[in-house]
Write a protein that holds these residues in place. Sequence first.
Motif, short mmCIF file in Angstrom:
data_model
loop_
_atom_site.label_atom_id
_atom_site.label_comp_id
_atom_site.label_asym_id
_atom_site.label_seq_id
_atom_site.Cartn_x
_atom_site.Cartn_y
_atom_site.Cartn_z
N ASP A 1 -9.15 9.51 9.64
CA ASP A 1 -10.42 8.98 10.13
C ASP A 1 -10.27 7.56 10.67
N SER A 2 -9.37 6.80 10.08
CA SER A 2 -9.22 5.40 10.45
C SER A 2 -8.66 5.21 11.86
N LYS B 1 0.84 -1.21 0.00
CA LYS B 1 0.00 0.00 0.00
C LYS B 1 0.87 1.25 0.00
N GLU B 2 0.24 2.37 -0.34
CA GLU B 2 0.95 3.63 -0.32
C GLU B 2 1.07 4.15 1.11
N ARG B 3 2.07 4.97 1.30
CA ARG B 3 2.26 5.60 2.60
C ARG B 3 1.09 6.54 2.86
N GLU B 4 0.62 6.55 4.11
CA GLU B 4 -0.54 7.37 4.43
C GLU B 4 -0.36 8.12 5.74
N PHE B 5 -1.03 9.25 5.81
CA PHE B 5 -1.02 10.09 7.00
C PHE B 5 -1.77 9.41 8.13
N VAL B 6 -1.22 9.53 9.33
CA VAL B 6 -1.89 8.99 10.52
C VAL B 6 -2.32 10.13 11.45
#
Length: 124
Positions: free
Chosen positions: A63-64, A44-49
């Motif tokens: 949101d997750s 998966k692509e890198r995502e903001f947390v």
Amino acid sequence: QVQLVESGGGLVQAGGSLRLSCAASGRTFSSSWPMAWLRQAPGKEREFVADIRWSAGLTHYADSVKGRFTISRDNAKNTVYLQMNSLKPEDTAVYYCASAPGGHSYSPLSYDYWGQGTQVTVSS
């Protein structure tokens, strides 16, 4: 130069908790820069947390993770934390600490400084 060093990853069962730490240092590091956690799961692509501004403590969350993760900072230690509760298998990823001199952003492309990453694995 800016150095970001993460620690605190590991293996945990679903429903468990972990706390990640990121220590920032370097001659050019500014305490006014937002500090963030991003993650990248396999394939998966890198995502903001989440991120936090040092000065006002303003925070943003994906949101997750809202309601489960809490980002905080210790200004005196130039350290940012990510408390992760109620962990789910889908939280499994390499977690990166990063800083964006340009300000808050949800896009990984906006971050100029990165730590080496720490693995978080959540078993079901």
